[in-house]
Design an enzyme around this catalytic site. Structure first.
Site, PDB file in Angstrom:
ATOM      1  N   GLU A  24       0.815  -1.221   0.000  1.00 42.12           N
ATOM      2  CA  GLU A  24       0.000   0.000   0.000  1.00 42.12           C
ATOM      3  C   GLU A  24       0.847   1.269   0.000  1.00 42.12           C
ATOM      4  O   GLU A  24       1.739   1.436   0.840  1.00 42.12           O
ATOM      5  CB  GLU A  24      -0.936   0.006   1.213  1.00 42.12           C
ATOM      6  CG  GLU A  24      -1.879   1.200   1.219  1.00 42.12           C
ATOM      7  CD  GLU A  24      -2.916   1.130   2.317  1.00 42.12           C
ATOM      8  OE1 GLU A  24      -3.378   2.195   2.746  1.00 42.12           O
ATOM      9  OE2 GLU A  24      -3.257   0.008   2.737  1.00 42.12           O
ATOM     10  N   LYS A  64      -7.573  -0.463  11.120  1.00 43.01           N
ATOM     11  CA  LYS A  64      -6.924  -0.916   9.901  1.00 43.01           C
ATOM     12  C   LYS A  64      -5.646  -0.113   9.674  1.00 43.01           C
ATOM     13  O   LYS A  64      -4.615  -0.642   9.256  1.00 43.01           O
ATOM     14  CB  LYS A  64      -7.866  -0.773   8.711  1.00 43.01           C
ATOM     15  CG  LYS A  64      -7.325  -1.356   7.401  1.00 43.01           C
ATOM     16  CD  LYS A  64      -6.560  -0.344   6.564  1.00 43.01           C
ATOM     17  CE  LYS A  64      -6.077  -0.949   5.254  1.00 43.01           C
ATOM     18  NZ  LYS A  64      -5.235  -0.027   4.478  1.00 43.01           N
ATOM     19  N   ASP A  92       3.513 -14.446  11.678  1.00 43.09           N
ATOM     20  CA  ASP A  92       2.206 -14.789  11.124  1.00 43.09           C
ATOM     21  C   ASP A  92       1.250 -13.612  11.275  1.00 43.09           C
ATOM     22  O   ASP A  92       0.637 -13.429  12.331  1.00 43.09           O
ATOM     23  CB  ASP A  92       1.673 -16.028  11.854  1.00 43.09           C
ATOM     24  CG  ASP A  92       0.376 -16.553  11.268  1.00 43.09           C
ATOM     25  OD1 ASP A  92      -0.248 -15.840  10.458  1.00 43.09           O
ATOM     26  OD2 ASP A  92      -0.011 -17.674  11.619  1.00 43.09           O
ATOM     27  N   HIS A 130      -1.953  10.730   0.466  1.00 44.13           N
ATOM     28  CA  HIS A 130      -2.110   9.389  -0.085  1.00 44.13           C
ATOM     29  C   HIS A 130      -2.110   9.411  -1.608  1.00 44.13           C
ATOM     30  O   HIS A 130      -1.456   8.577  -2.248  1.00 44.13           O
ATOM     31  CB  HIS A 130      -3.413   8.765   0.416  1.00 44.13           C
ATOM     32  CG  HIS A 130      -3.638   7.368  -0.082  1.00 44.13           C
ATOM     33  ND1 HIS A 130      -2.953   6.289   0.420  1.00 44.13           N
ATOM     34  CD2 HIS A 130      -4.447   6.890  -1.051  1.00 44.13           C
ATOM     35  CE1 HIS A 130      -3.328   5.196  -0.208  1.00 44.13           C
ATOM     36  NE2 HIS A 130      -4.241   5.531  -1.108  1.00 44.13           N
TER      37      HIS A 130
END
Length: 441
Positions: free
Chosen positions: A85, A280, A296, A393
């Site tokens: 991202e 998130k 993991d 962004h």
């Protein structure tokens, strides 16, 4: 209609690719070419990667980036981050530099307890079961001696085993609930091996327990498995400074910035729809470091989100206050991580990442990862309450758009300059790119 394939796992790598190309792609040659161009030219390294999972046909690359200038407990780190991202690494780096000037990050491990459970069904007198468990408990631990020997030598192992009555949730359902300290190992195989031995010993002992009836002896072991919800494997990371030291480079006063920041966190605590997106953003930082260090990330994600809902409503993982002129921002998050075993001993880039971090212990890695999540969240909230999230962004996303359009290096340079002080939108980038191409005709 496509037909199922038998014995796919027994095919060679080339045979697997041929089968896929013949059955799933219109342009067979192009598909094979794409698959093979991601093979490593070092045959031994490629073989290593092939053996990480089953039915491997190629490698899937993710960028491996670095976020420098993280001061954590007085030590300076450059943190490896692996993800796809845009803007995440840049935002983390910016937050690191911001807090470097204000005392850096502080972090501490609160607890390192991990959990495993033997789930079983018992039809009978609960008091008898309790008495049986109290009698068999020392034997459960003794039966795992060969499994736990090396872990115990290093100071870890089984912490405790208790019997849990879960019949209020499901008829006849009980648990052997075990806690562990696996030190620098993630410990999944260790814990599961212990649990499976508990189950065998527990069931075998029930067959000869004098108080049980025949029906009560028929204990049904359903499964033995670790839990990825580890609320007592907890780490805290925080930053703080005087309010008047905040945000000197934005068109907002430090006091107004602090108050707006705290309000944004309060909203994420109160509103689950916002909390999911908020968290998130935290996981953008956490997952990237977890993946780069060979841990993991799916287990971490599951455990962290369960922790965010521990009070019955999904809520913010981070917290912020203003108290006596001091702004404080922190996170408490469960992170069951390891720095030995698994990919940490196999993947060359994972080894490099851990060396870059000073070959940390599991506790040190917990602190680094928590800081990465906190930094990422700080950067996101800071943008949201000042310039808005899209300005930064979309600047980072600009290169992705240009790559999709097939822009040359020269064209990229020109378009990036055009959007230096201009809001980036997909349609505007296409418009400017097409104008540029038209002029060159």
């Amino acid at each position: 209609m496509k037909k199922p394939v038998d014995g796919f796992s027994k095919l060679t790598k080339e045979e697997k690719i041929d089968w896929l190309a013949n059955h799933y792609f219109q342009d067979r040659k192009d598909a094979v070419s794409i698959i093979k161009q991601y093979w490593n030219t070092n045959a031994a390294l490629q073989k290593l990667h092939d053996e990480f999972i089953e039915n491997t046909i190629t490698n899937y690359y993710l960028p491996f980036g670095i976020a420098p200038n993280f001061a954590i407990n007085g030590h300076l780190y450059s943190i490896p981050m692996c993800l796809e991202e845009s803007s995440v690494v840049a935002a983390a780096s910016k937050a690191a530099k911001y807090w470097l000037k204000r005392g850096g990050f502080k972090a501490e491990v609160i607890a390192t307890e991990k959990i495993g459970q033997v789930h079983f069904m018992y039809h009978g007198d609960k008091e008898k079961l309790v008495r049986y468990f109290n009698q068999i408990k020392p034997l459960l631990i003794e039966a795992t001696d060969s499994i736990t020997k090396n872990m115990r030598k290093r100071g870890g192992g089984i912490l405790d085993i208790i019997l849990k009555d879960k019949t209020a949730d499901l008829d006849n359902y009980y648990q052997i609930h075990a806690t562990f300290d696996t030190l620098d190992a993630m410990g999944a195989n260790f814990i599961n091996s212990c649990l499976e031995q508990f189950a065998k010993t527990f069931k075998a002992g029930a067959n000869t327990y004098e108080e049980f009836t025949e029906e009560e002896r028929d204990i049904q072991i359903v499964m033995s498995i670790l839990s990825n919800y580890v609320p007592n494997c907890l780490v805290k990371a925080e930053v703080s400074c005087k309010v008047d030291e905040l945000n000197e480079d934005q068109n907002i006063s430090p006091q107004a910035f602090a108050e707006k920041f705290v309000r944004a966190i309060d909203i994420a605590k109160a509103e689950p729809h916002r909390a999911v997106t908020h968290n998130k953003g935290v996981m953008n930082g956490i997952d990237a470091v977890v993946l780069a260090t060979g841990n993991d990330f799916r287990a971490i994600e599951a455990g962290v989100h369960a922790y965010a809902a521990k009070n019955g409503t999904y809520s913010s993982l981070t917290h912020a206050t203003i108290d006596n002129g001091i702004f404080k921002f922190w996170i408490e998050v469960p992170l069951a991580l390891g720095t030995i075993g698994g990919l940490t001993n196999l993947h060359p880039l994972v080894k490099l990442a851990l060396e870059m971090l000073g070959k940390p212990s599991a506790k040190e890695l917990m602190q680094i990862v928590a800081v990465a999540g906190l930094a990422q969240n700080f950067a996101a909230i800071r943008s949201l309450i000042t310039t808005g999230i899209q300005k930064g962004h979309m600047k980072m996303h600009l290169m992705n758009i240009l790559n999709q359009l097939g822009a040359t290096d020269e064209e990229k340079s020109i378009v990036v300059e055009l959007f230096h002080n201009k809001t980036v939108t997909h349609s505007e980038v296409i418009k400017e790119f097409n104008n540029l191409r038209a002029k060159s005709l």
